[in-house]
Design a protein around this motif. Structure first.
Motif, PDB file in Angstrom:
ATOM      1  N   ASP A 106       0.763  -1.116   0.090  1.00 18.65           N
ATOM      2  CA  ASP A 106       0.084  -0.228   0.281  1.00 18.65           C
ATOM      3  C   ASP A 106       0.909   1.199   0.059  1.00 18.65           C
ATOM      4  N   GLY A 107       1.881   1.141   0.676  1.00 19.56           N
ATOM      5  CA  GLY A 107       2.918   2.314   0.582  1.00 19.56           C
ATOM      6  C   GLY A 107       3.424   2.670  -0.871  1.00 19.56           C
ATOM      7  N   GLN A 108       3.453   1.830  -1.851  1.00 24.60           N
ATOM      8  CA  GLN A 108       3.759   2.193  -3.024  1.00 24.60           C
ATOM      9  C   GLN A 108       2.772   2.465  -4.102  1.00 24.60           C
ATOM     10  N   LEU A 109       1.688   2.949  -3.541  1.00 27.16           N
ATOM     11  CA  LEU A 109       0.465   3.097  -4.405  1.00 27.16           C
ATOM     12  C   LEU A 109       0.292   4.705  -4.319  1.00 27.16           C
ATOM     13  N   ASN A 110      -0.286   5.526  -5.323  1.00 33.65           N
ATOM     14  CA  ASN A 110      -0.726   6.886  -5.436  1.00 33.65           C
ATOM     15  C   ASN A 110       0.351   7.733  -4.805  1.00 33.65           C
ATOM     16  N   LEU A 111       1.456   7.601  -5.513  1.00 35.35           N
ATOM     17  CA  LEU A 111       2.637   8.564  -5.312  1.00 35.35           C
ATOM     18  C   LEU A 111       2.716   9.585  -6.033  1.00 35.35           C
ATOM     19  N   SER A 112       3.381  10.799  -5.650  1.00 38.33           N
ATOM     20  CA  SER A 112       3.763  11.865  -6.514  1.00 38.33           C
ATOM     21  C   SER A 112       5.295  11.701  -6.721  1.00 38.33           C
ATOM     22  N   THR A 113       5.522  12.263  -7.555  1.00 36.75           N
ATOM     23  CA  THR A 113       6.991  12.141  -8.092  1.00 36.75           C
ATOM     24  C   THR A 113       8.119  12.148  -6.987  1.00 36.75           C
ATOM     25  N   ASP A 114       7.866  13.334  -6.421  1.00 38.62           N
ATOM     26  CA  ASP A 114       8.783  13.590  -5.179  1.00 38.62           C
ATOM     27  C   ASP A 114       8.769  12.537  -4.330  1.00 38.62           C
ATOM     28  N   THR A 115       7.872  12.027  -3.906  1.00 39.91           N
ATOM     29  CA  THR A 115       7.662  10.774  -2.988  1.00 39.91           C
ATOM     30  C   THR A 115       8.378   9.717  -3.437  1.00 39.91           C
ATOM     31  N   ALA A 116       8.123   9.332  -4.816  1.00 37.73           N
ATOM     32  CA  ALA A 116       8.462   8.133  -5.502  1.00 37.73           C
ATOM     33  C   ALA A 116      10.149   8.249  -5.352  1.00 37.73           C
ATOM     34  N   ILE A 117      10.748   9.473  -5.774  1.00 37.09           N
ATOM     35  CA  ILE A 117      12.120   9.517  -5.921  1.00 37.09           C
ATOM     36  C   ILE A 117      12.711   9.219  -4.556  1.00 37.09           C
ATOM     37  N   GLY A 118      12.224   9.810  -3.391  1.00 40.95           N
ATOM     38  CA  GLY A 118      12.654   9.161  -2.153  1.00 40.95           C
ATOM     39  C   GLY A 118      12.678   7.616  -1.974  1.00 40.95           C
ATOM     40  N   GLN A 119      11.597   7.116  -2.422  1.00 43.36           N
ATOM     41  CA  GLN A 119      11.618   5.682  -2.275  1.00 43.36           C
ATOM     42  C   GLN A 119      12.688   4.985  -3.162  1.00 43.36           C
ATOM     43  N   VAL A 120      12.773   5.549  -4.347  1.00 43.27           N
ATOM     44  CA  VAL A 120      13.822   5.000  -5.313  1.00 43.27           C
ATOM     45  C   VAL A 120      15.306   5.081  -4.798  1.00 43.27           C
ATOM     46  N   LYS A 121      15.669   6.114  -4.125  1.00 44.36           N
ATOM     47  CA  LYS A 121      16.730   6.456  -3.324  1.00 44.36           C
ATOM     48  C   LYS A 121      16.941   5.284  -2.178  1.00 44.36           C
ATOM     49  N   HIS A 122      15.906   5.158  -1.773  1.00 38.92           N
ATOM     50  CA  HIS A 122      15.978   4.058  -0.417  1.00 38.92           C
ATOM     51  C   HIS A 122      16.153   2.830  -0.943  1.00 38.92           C
ATOM     52  N   PHE A 123      15.565   2.310  -2.093  1.00 45.74           N
ATOM     53  CA  PHE A 123      15.702   1.088  -2.657  1.00 45.74           C
ATOM     54  C   PHE A 123      16.787   0.734  -3.099  1.00 45.74           C
ATOM     55  N   LEU A 124      17.474   1.792  -3.975  1.00 47.38           N
ATOM     56  CA  LEU A 124      18.791   1.454  -4.577  1.00 47.38           C
ATOM     57  C   LEU A 124      19.838   1.498  -3.392  1.00 47.38           C
ATOM     58  N   ARG A 125      19.858   1.929  -2.318  1.00 47.36           N
ATOM     59  CA  ARG A 125      20.655   2.014  -1.283  1.00 47.36           C
ATOM     60  C   ARG A 125      20.788   0.705  -0.675  1.00 47.36           C
ATOM     61  N   ILE A 126      19.677   0.098  -0.589  1.00 48.23           N
ATOM     62  CA  ILE A 126      19.510  -1.428  -0.096  1.00 48.23           C
ATOM     63  C   ILE A 126      20.074  -2.159  -0.972  1.00 48.23           C
ATOM     64  N   MET A 127      19.825  -1.947  -2.273  1.00 53.00           N
ATOM     65  CA  MET A 127      20.222  -2.964  -3.382  1.00 53.00           C
ATOM     66  C   MET A 127      21.757  -2.935  -3.681  1.00 53.00           C
ATOM     67  N   ALA A 128      22.199  -1.815  -3.278  1.00 50.63           N
ATOM     68  CA  ALA A 128      23.717  -1.616  -3.443  1.00 50.63           C
ATOM     69  C   ALA A 128      24.583  -2.286  -2.617  1.00 50.63           C
ATOM     70  N   GLN A 129      24.203  -3.077  -1.364  1.00 52.16           N
ATOM     71  CA  GLN A 129      25.011  -3.503  -0.755  1.00 52.16           C
ATOM     72  C   GLN A 129      25.224  -5.254  -1.185  1.00 52.16           C
ATOM     73  N   PRO A 130      26.333  -5.613  -1.001  1.00 55.93           N
ATOM     74  CA  PRO A 130      26.772  -6.991  -1.265  1.00 55.93           C
ATOM     75  C   PRO A 130      25.716  -8.087  -1.162  1.00 55.93           C
ATOM     76  N   VAL A 131      25.628  -8.871  -2.004  1.00 55.14           N
ATOM     77  CA  VAL A 131      24.903 -10.108  -1.984  1.00 55.14           C
ATOM     78  C   VAL A 131      25.072 -10.827  -0.734  1.00 55.14           C
ATOM     79  N   ASP A 132      24.128 -11.076   0.202  1.00 52.73           N
ATOM     80  CA  ASP A 132      24.499 -12.020   1.260  1.00 52.73           C
ATOM     81  C   ASP A 132      24.377 -13.575   0.831  1.00 52.73           C
ATOM     82  N   GLN A 133      25.201 -14.312   0.587  1.00 51.65           N
ATOM     83  CA  GLN A 133      25.285 -15.516  -0.057  1.00 51.65           C
ATOM     84  C   GLN A 133      24.601 -16.590   0.994  1.00 51.65           C
ATOM     85  N   GLU A 134      24.662 -16.292   2.283  1.00 45.58           N
ATOM     86  CA  GLU A 134      24.104 -17.135   3.121  1.00 45.58           C
ATOM     87  C   GLU A 134      22.355 -16.974   2.934  1.00 45.58           C
ATOM     88  N   SER A 135      22.039 -15.765   2.977  1.00 50.41           N
ATOM     89  CA  SER A 135      20.562 -15.405   2.783  1.00 50.41           C
ATOM     90  C   SER A 135      20.135 -16.146   1.525  1.00 50.41           C
TER      91      SER A 135
END
Length: 870
Positions: free
Chosen positions: A813-842
């Motif tokens: 639900d938090g990814q619905l009905n977003l404005s451009t500014d709000t979406a940019i914030g979520q994009v930055k947060h997502f890319l920051r998490i995905m930029a971490q090395p892949v946890d092979q154990e996970s």
């Protein structure tokens, strides 16, 4: 990994397996056991192809008497080659596993015989076990590398793995340890190895050049001239002549192909050893034997256990009657990436005839008339022999059951057994009578188009029965001869020894049109005839025979074969396909994606930075506020997202208009500051070059954005994995053009016959196209990407609920009905998490080991599972 699935030993060439892969193979196994058909939606990037190949080839091996060929249908040549490479990995692993099992069994038997030297067998057993483990480990590591790579920029390791798995098998028992033969078949232009044809002809003319050189009369003429030359040559028995000399002699003394001649001369000796042959391997094998790869593959189809080719070889009757007619009923048919299979079925039975085609048909009839007069004066017996054959009927003549070596012949789209079993009517048996018959048809169609294009004309829609009644009334023709128009034209072209069939395409379209109208005029109107003054947006009037029932092409497959598997990553909503294709699947399932991290992040952007709604609805798309908000959104996303970004628009016209507006606003200049811009066009060569340069820009670190169109080439067959696609932006909802008269006729047909509401079908079609576009962004578990739906309508439940389950599971639900500014914030947060090395154990937590598969099988069956090894 080798594991037991409901009593079936499955050879899976990786040491771990995803849960959805196991569930997918279990559904396949249940379908094959039930002898029925199925619909399966598998998330993209989860190894759907290797699951299909592993399960079905294992099923073939376990049931050699009850299971026929695996016929794997794809859409493009790159997909075909990818399937063959994966199959090579699967069969290589299976052969190595069987060798290890045989070695272990031999050691056990040796021990049981009471050999005095007990340590040696023990050592051999240990060695065999270590060898098997090493083999499996190497097999698992190699495909994982290959799976992360694509056909763009392959590395040497991938080439070496491919060379080891493709081509003739070096194993004593053949490919897969069972003598399997896997072939792929494509058009002449993709399989030709004649250097003179490839050098002197462009891509579109290769088919015509091939037919010209391999036609029976061309071969006979070349043979006579060659014999005359050989009598004069000194070295009559020399065998050291090079291929260049052979081709030069065939070019000088007759229009014959040396490879086709070699294929014909070999006769029964043209067999192929067990192995996995993609297009390149088929070319190599053909060149080494001096045999034509195309006709060699056509002949070897009956001996193959796995066949890979295009949809048209199964769905288009004109091709299927020549290629797949001899497939046994026990064959397993797979349609991969089949989300648009209903559209493919409709296109196979639809014909468009424009005014320029009718002018070309008139000229073609004049050429045929002159040729008939010439043949009558020089070789009248040929036309008389054709007349006698037509009296005997189509089947006896061979028009509907041609030999694979027969070059010039046309197969009809008509499926009616009434046409197949009857003889050709007497009033079109004579060549001159048939030409006069065709002239009447062409003139009638011209008259109808003049009426449509006139000042009092306009768009007209008729049923085949009404159109046929008016044609018969106006021209005094009979309905029965019209059914045979296409087949009768095929006979005439073959009798006259026409070298280039492409020159008669317009005439064959007219004949196909007449045959279909006459054959399917009775009963339920499953066709619509639309006459428009402007076809394709150009001032060129035309008549379109539009098939409305997609089940017409695929129904014979459901009836003929025991199991037809329809699968894709975007089949949602899956419940509409049984209605559209008119069949009852024994299993219909959509699978979730197991993942160790939220690698997909869908976002629904409904408002711009100024909080005004954004949408591509017809009444809103021209609003400058919407255009500016879309442009600002694109600039901000591209400046935030690294590497490659792909944007899809609803149509070419909309993409061109919005790019023009962006350029005037200065948005394109801002966009080029962060990324290079590439655009898809209708020209295939231009688009291919743009894709290559786009990937080069991503590889260099400069970053790029690719602007493309839903339903285009890029949306269907191109993957943007890894840094080539960190985000896909879908501008708007890709509805079909709702004012299309053909679409209106089909919607009315679906509402009347299948009770499918108009809006339900339009939503279904648009959302599957949108899903196909955004699905390009992810290709593996370690990949990640953003799926951005930029239209307020995606926020409605009736729209987004039709997205595949594996996308909805990441859409909160938090990814619905977003404005451009709000979406940019979520994009930055997502890319920051995905930029971490892949946890092979996970990552290992979502991969099932052999023991976990064994435990899962035991829980599902409720009984102790059979031993599983790897």
């Amino acid at each position: 990994m080798k594991f037991n699935l409901d009593g079936l030993p499955v050879y899976f060439p990786y040491d771990r397996i995803y849960l959805e892969q196991y569930e997918y193979m279990r559904a396949l196994k249940q379908t094959l056991d039930a002898g029925g058909h199925c619909l399966l939606e598998m998330p993209t990037g989860t190894g759907k192809t290797v699951c299909l190949l592993s399960l079905i080839t294992s099923y073939q091996m376990a049931n050699p008497n009850d299971c026929g060929k695996l016929v794997y249908c794809t859409r493009t040549v790159p997909e075909m080659n990818s399937v063959m490479e994966e199959l090579g990995v699967v069969l290589k692993y299976r052969s190595e596993q069987l060798d290890a099992e045989a070695a272990a069994a031999a050691v056990v038997a040796h021990v049981e015989m009471g050999d005095d030297s007990q340590q040696q067998p023990s050592g051999e057993a240990s060695s065999a076990s270590e060898t098997a483990e090493t083999t499996i480990s190497s097999n698992n590591s190699a495909p994982s590398k290959k799976k992360r790579k694509r056909i763009y920029g392959p590395k040497n390791t991938e080439k070496n793995n491919r060379q080891n798995n493709m081509g003739p098998s070096s194993h004593a028992n053949g490919a897969g340890g069972s003598g399997a033969l896997a072939l792929c078949l494509s058009s002449r232009r993709n399989m030709c190895i004649n250097e003179r044809v490839l050098r002197e002809s462009d891509r579109e003319s290769i088919d015509a050049a091939c037919r010209t050189m391999t036609a029976p009369w061309a071969v006979e003429q070349a043979k006579k001239k060659k014999q005359q030359y050989q009598h004069q040559a000194q070295a009559h028995h020399e065998q050291a002549q090079t291929q260049q000399q052979q081709q030069a002699s065939s070019s000088k003394y007759g229009a014959s192909c040396s490879y086709y001649d070699g294929f014909r001369e070999a006769g029964e000796a043209t067999s192929m050893p067990s192995g996995v042959y993609d297009l390149e391997e088929l070319k190599k094998w053909g060149a080494s034997k001096n045999w034509c790869p195309y006709y060699l593959t056509r002949q070897a189809i009956n001996h193959a256990s796995v066949l890979v080719f295009n949809y048209q070889y199964m769905l288009d009757p004109k091709v299927a009657k020549m290629v797949s007619k001899e497939l046994e009923s026990e064959s397993i048919i797979v349609f991969d990436e089949a989300h648009n299979i209903d559209s493919v079925c409709i296109e196979a039975f639809s014909v468009t005839v424009q005014s320029r085609h009718l002018e070309q048909a008139t000229r073609s009839l004049g050429r045929l008339s002159s040729e008939v007069n010439r043949v009558k004066s020089t070789d009248g017996a040929r036309l008389q022999a054709e007349y006698q054959n037509l009296v005997a009927g189509l089947v006896d003549q061979g028009l509907l059951d041609t030999d694979p070596s027969e070059q010039v012949g046309l197969a009809s789209n008509v499926l009616s057994p009434d046409v197949i079993n009857e003889s050709v009517p007497g009033n079109i048996r004579r060549a001159e009578h048939f030409i006069a018959f065709m002239k009447k048809i062409v003139e009638h169609l011209k008259a109808r188009l003049r009426t449509v294009a006139g000042p009092s004309g306009g768009v007209t829609s008729e049923t085949p029965l009404a159109f046929l009644h008016r044609m018969i009334t106006t021209t005094s023709l009979e309905a029965k001869p019209l059914k045979f128009t296409y087949s009768r034209l095929s006979s005439l072209l073959r009798t006259l020894q026409v070298p280039n069939l492409d020159d008669f395409n317009a005439l064959t379209n007219v004949a196909d049109f007449a045959s279909l109208v006459a054959t399917y005029s009775e009963g339920l109107p499953r066709f619509a005839i639309i006459m428009e003054p402007n076809v394709g947006g150009t001032p060129n009037p035309g008549i379109q025979l539009a098939c409305l029932d997609s089940s017409l092409a695929i129904a014979p497959l459901f009836k003929r074969f025991g199991s037809v598997i329809i699968t894709s990553g975007t089949l949602s909503p899956i419940d509409l396909y049984p209605k559209l294709l008119q069949f009852e699947p024994c299993i219909s399932a959509s699978f979730n994606m197991s993942t160790f991290r939220p690698c997909i992040h869908p976002l629904v952007i409904t408002r711009g930075s100024d909080q005004l709604p954004v949408s591509t609805k017809f009444q809103d798309r021209g609003d400058m506020g919407v255009v500016r908000n879309y442009g600002t959104m694109m600039v901000e996303l591209c400046s935030t997202i690294p590497d490659g970004v792909v944007a899809f628009f609803t149509s070419y016209s909309y993409m061109e208009s919005i790019i023009s507006e962006w350029d005037g606003m200065g948005i394109m200049r801002q966009l080029t500051k962060s990324k290079l811009v590439f655009i898809e066009t209708k020209d295939v060569v231009e688009t291919t070059m743009a894709l290559d340069n786009y990937r080069r820009a991503c590889d260099s670190g400069r970053g790029a954005v690719f602007l493309s169109v839903a339903r285009g080439k890029v949306s269907e067959g191109i993957n943007f994995d890894r840094h080539y696609g960190r985000a896909v932006i879908m501008f708007g909802v890709p509805f079909q053009y709702t004012l299309s008269h053909i679409l209106r006729a089909r919607l009315e047909y679906l509402q009347t016959q299948y009770q499918i509401r108009e809006q339900d079908f339009l939503n279904f079609d648009a959302l599957r196209q949108a899903s196909q576009c955004v699905g390009r962004v992810i290709r593996s578990k370690v990949d990640y990407g953003l799926m951005i739906f930029a239209d307020a309508r995606y926020n409605r439940h009736d729209k987004r609920s039709k997205l595949p389950k594996w996308i909805l599971q990441f859409l909160g639900d938090g990814q619905l009905n977003l404005s451009t500014d709000t979406a940019i914030g979520q994009v930055k947060h997502f890319l920051r998490i995905m930029a971490q090395p892949v946890d092979q154990e996970s990552l290992k937590q979502v991969l099932l080991t052999v023991e976990e598969v064994q435990s899962l099988a035991r829980c599902e069956s409720g009984t102790p599972s059979i031993a599983v090894d790897y």
